[in-house]
Scaffold this motif. Structure first.
Motif, mmCIF file in Angstrom:
data_model
loop_
_atom_site.group_PDB
_atom_site.id
_atom_site.type_symbol
_atom_site.label_atom_id
_atom_site.label_comp_id
_atom_site.label_asym_id
_atom_site.label_seq_id
_atom_site.Cartn_x
_atom_site.Cartn_y
_atom_site.Cartn_z
ATOM 1 N N SER A 123 0.813 -1.215 0.000
ATOM 2 C CA SER A 123 0.000 0.000 0.000
ATOM 3 C C SER A 123 0.849 1.269 0.000
ATOM 4 C CB SER A 123 -0.935 0.005 1.217
ATOM 5 O OG SER A 123 -1.825 -1.074 1.150
ATOM 6 N N GLU A 154 -9.858 0.689 -1.672
ATOM 7 C CA GLU A 154 -8.928 -0.036 -0.804
ATOM 8 C C GLU A 154 -8.740 0.651 0.551
ATOM 9 O OE1 GLU A 154 -7.857 -2.960 -1.628
ATOM 10 O OE2 GLU A 154 -8.838 -2.827 -3.593
ATOM 11 N N ASN A 155 -8.636 1.972 0.527
ATOM 12 C CA ASN A 155 -8.377 2.698 1.776
ATOM 13 C C ASN A 155 -9.628 3.279 2.406
ATOM 14 O OD1 ASN A 155 -5.685 2.167 1.280
ATOM 15 N ND2 ASN A 155 -5.328 4.123 0.277
#
Length: 715
Positions: A123, A154-155
């Protein structure tokens, strides 16, 4: 150069020693790995670096790492991670960085780098990659969209995703995809909040609104949808602190604030502010941010109908819950209706609004169909384009729905459209083609009756639009479904007219003509001499066609490539290889055949016999002529070399290889392909010979007697 390579190789020693101690690779395998890596490292140190060398090195390391992981997973003991577990991915990242120093302008390498970082779950590295890529390519909308999608998906960071897209739009104000993706992001954000409330059965009470919009931390549960945290900064965008603190104190509702672990502010709600936070009154949940994106987008790109339609497609793609309110969708439709009122496609989109508001299986769809059909009848008038779009929409809905009554309604509506257009004498090439296709697809008559009904319409259409190759082609195909006597009576005249007009540039019509000639010979409607004369005339006509120098005339190249090949195929069937030699030797004296013609001759010679001394000599001569026709075509050299190696003509193969090395554009790539050919991994391409349908009758789309909608026969 050697010092650098030696440094890299010595740096691999701890990793290799660890792999050997763990028993993942044997000593012999490690030696092979080191030799291969050394070879790649020297390749990367060339004076002029090649992208292919970097990519091959990366591919090798990825495969090696995959093998290491498989062997590592099978180990039962000594499972503690060590240097060899990290060295592989680290080296791949290092090669990517070195590659991008040389080829920083190549977007494809950046995308591969990003995909690898995603695959390995790096990441932090991925964030740096996005930042570097965007800094170097600020006008590439794909990178901005990927970065924003990563932040959101994703975050779970909606703020960062918004910031990225806002920056992208400041630099690329006229990029349609960026506006669309920002609009989609806001709708997805709203939809997730509404969906979570619906799944959890949460009523929109004051406490629940506060919990949704001011939640400090996500709760992971199999029954919950993951949502990003809404910070105090976002909350302040649509709420304000009460200015009169004395009145709050008197009412017993003094505002307090508490800081959570992440330093986010929790604001106590007054009744007035809590009322504003209800879903129906909350500007965020009503889609006001998305509508701001829409309004700003159409200011920057005011004249694009497809751009406006893209927003509607995104909004209508959501089923339940719908994040955009009805009044917001009405704003989009009204702006399209006002700004594009003279565009048929825009008027049709507005007319489709009642249908697009529902999915096919939803309750309101049937009522929407009636309203849409009524709207179309009101706007058709004398605009033939509007009638075409009306038919296309009804046919599309007919195919989408499975409900029998609705299918019948659409069918009756389409029949009414065609009959009304005929009465009003509203015609066009496209409308005629739609009508014929509809008859062939849905009529329950016999094949011959359907063909004659459709042919009567096409005959009238060809008279009105003689320049339409599509109508002439449909006419030919319908005639081929009739009795042989009717074909012979009409088709020769149609083909003769086509060859004297612009239809001579239609590949499909030429294919139908050659098919007709071959079937005519098979059915003894034409003699061998007549068919051969017709073929020679066809070659004469196609040879005089102008080159396909524009995209609109690209079919001419196909015509020139195939007519001669079809002629040779027919001669081979009738007279054998001797007849083929007679024909191609005669044609080479009268004209200048192209590469495809020579390759067709070679194919037939090989089919006859590759080991016969006379065939070997003839094939070699034909290959030489093919190479002269296009000296830079690598496939021709490879085909020749493959033939020479298979027949044991090694000395000749070496001569051809030397000649190819002087002629081809990229010698390294050719050498690679030559190696693949020797290893049997090269597949020889087809040189433009398209198969013919020699069946006497062409199937027609129709329904059987039981009205099976799914049974169709291609025409």
């Amino acid at each position: 150069m050697a010092d650098t390579v030696q440094f890299y190789m010595e740096d691999m020693i701890p990793e290799m020693r660890d792999l050997e101690q763990k028993g993942i690779f044997s000593k012999k395998e490690i030696t092979s790995i080191l030799k291969q890596r050394q070879k790649f490292e020297y390749a990367l140190k060339r004076r002029i670096a090649k992208k292919a060398d970097f990519l091959r090195y990366i591919e090798y390391e990825m495969n090696l790492e995959a093998l290491r992981k498989k062997r590592r997973a099978r180990m039962v003991v000594n499972t503690k991670k060590s240097i060899s577990d990290y060295a592989g991915p680290r080296r791949i990242y290092f090669i990517f960085k070195r590659c991008l120093i040389k080829f920083k302008g190549d977007i494809s390498i950046w995308l591969q780098y990003i995909n690898y970082a995603k695959k390995t779950g790096a990441s932090r590295t991925l964030g740096r990659i996005y930042a570097e890529a965007i800094q170097l390519h600020p006008t590439n909308e794909k990178l901005w969209i990927l970065a924003a999608a990563w932040e959101w998906e994703e975050n779970a960071n909606i703020v960062a995703a918004r910031v990225l897209l806002q920056r992208a739009l400041r630099l690329n104000t006229t990029t349609e995809s960026l506006w669309h993706e920002y609009f989609r992001l806001e709708l997805v954000y709203i939809a997730k909040i509404l969906a979570r409330r619906e799944i959890l059965g949460i009523d929109v009470s004051l406490e629940d609104v506060e919990k949704d919009l001011l939640k400090d931390k996500e709760v992971d549960s199999d029954n919950m949808i993951k949502l990003p945290t809404v910070t105090g900064e976002e909350f302040s965008a649509f709420t304000k602190e009460d200015e009169n603190s004395e009145e709050q104190a008197a009412a017993g509702k003094k505002a307090t604030s508490k800081k959570g672990k992440a330093g986010k502010v929790r604001v106590a709600l007054t009744e007035e502010k809590a009322e504003r936070l209800k879903a129906e009154k909350n500007p965020v949940l009503r889609g006001e941010i998305a509508m701001v994106v829409y309004r700003n987008g159409i200011k920057e790109i005011p004249d694009s109908f497809s751009f406006r339609k893209g927003f509607l497609d995104i909004a209508n793609s959501f089923i339940k819950p719908r994040p955009l309110q009805e009044d917001s969708i009405r704003v989009i439709y009204d702006s399209i209706d006002q700004d594009f009122k003279h565009m048929p496609e825009a008027r049709a989109l507005v007319a489709r609004r009642p249908i697009d508001a529902y999915k096919v299986d939803e309750e309101g769809y049937a009522a929407g169909v009636a309203d849409t059909v009524k709207a179309f009848w009101n706007i058709c008038e004398e605009d033939v384009k509007m009638w075409e779009i009306f038919v296309e929409n009804m046919e599309a809905e007919y195919q989408r729905t499975q409900e029998e009554n609705l299918k019948l309604y659409f069918s009756k509506t389409i029949d009414r459209i065609f009959s009304s257009a005929t009465k009003k004498k509203i015609h066009s090439e496209a409308l005629f083609l739609h009508q014929v296709s509809w008859i062939l697809a849905t009529s329950d008559l016999s094949v011959e009756a359907i063909s004659k009904k459709a042919l009567a319409i096409v005959d009238k259409a060809v008279v009105q639009y003689p320049e339409s190759a599509a109508l002439v082609l449909q006419q030919i195909r319908l005639l081929r479904t009739l009795a042989r006597s009717e074909q012979v009576a009409r088709l020769p005249e149609i083909f003769a007219l086509a060859q004297k007009s612009r239809h001579s540039e239609s590949f499909d019509i030429w294919r139908e003509y050659i098919t007709f000639l071959r079937v005519a010979y098979r059915e003894e409607d034409m003699s061998k001499e007549q068919v051969e004369e017709a073929f020679l005339e066809a070659i004469r006509i196609t040879t005089t066609l102008l080159p396909d120098i524009t995209e609109e005339r690209a079919e001419i190249g196909l015509i020139k490539q195939n007519v001669g090949s079809w002629f040779l195929d027919w001669v081979n069937e009738v007279e054998g290889i001797e007849g083929v030699r007679r024909v191609y030797q005669s044609l080479m004296k009268k004209s200048l055949p192209d590469l495809t013609f020579f390759m067709a001759c070679i194919k037939l010679e090989k089919r006859n016999s590759v080991d016969h001394p006379e065939s070997k000599k003839v094939i070699a001569i034909l290959y030489d002529k093919a190479i002269c026709a296009d000296e830079k075509n690598e496939d021709t050299y490879l085909s020749f070399l493959k033939y020479l190696n298979e027949t044991g003509q090694i000395a000749e193969a070496n001569k051809v290889l030397w000649k190819a090395s002087k002629a081809v554009t990229n010698n390294d790539d050719f050498s690679q392909r030559y190696s693949e050919m020797l290893e049997g991994r090269w597949v020889e391409p087809e040189f433009g010979n398209t198969e013919l349908n020699l069946d006497m009758d062409v199937d027609v789309e129709m329904q059987d007697e039981d009205n099976d909608e799914d049974e169709t026969m291609s025409s």
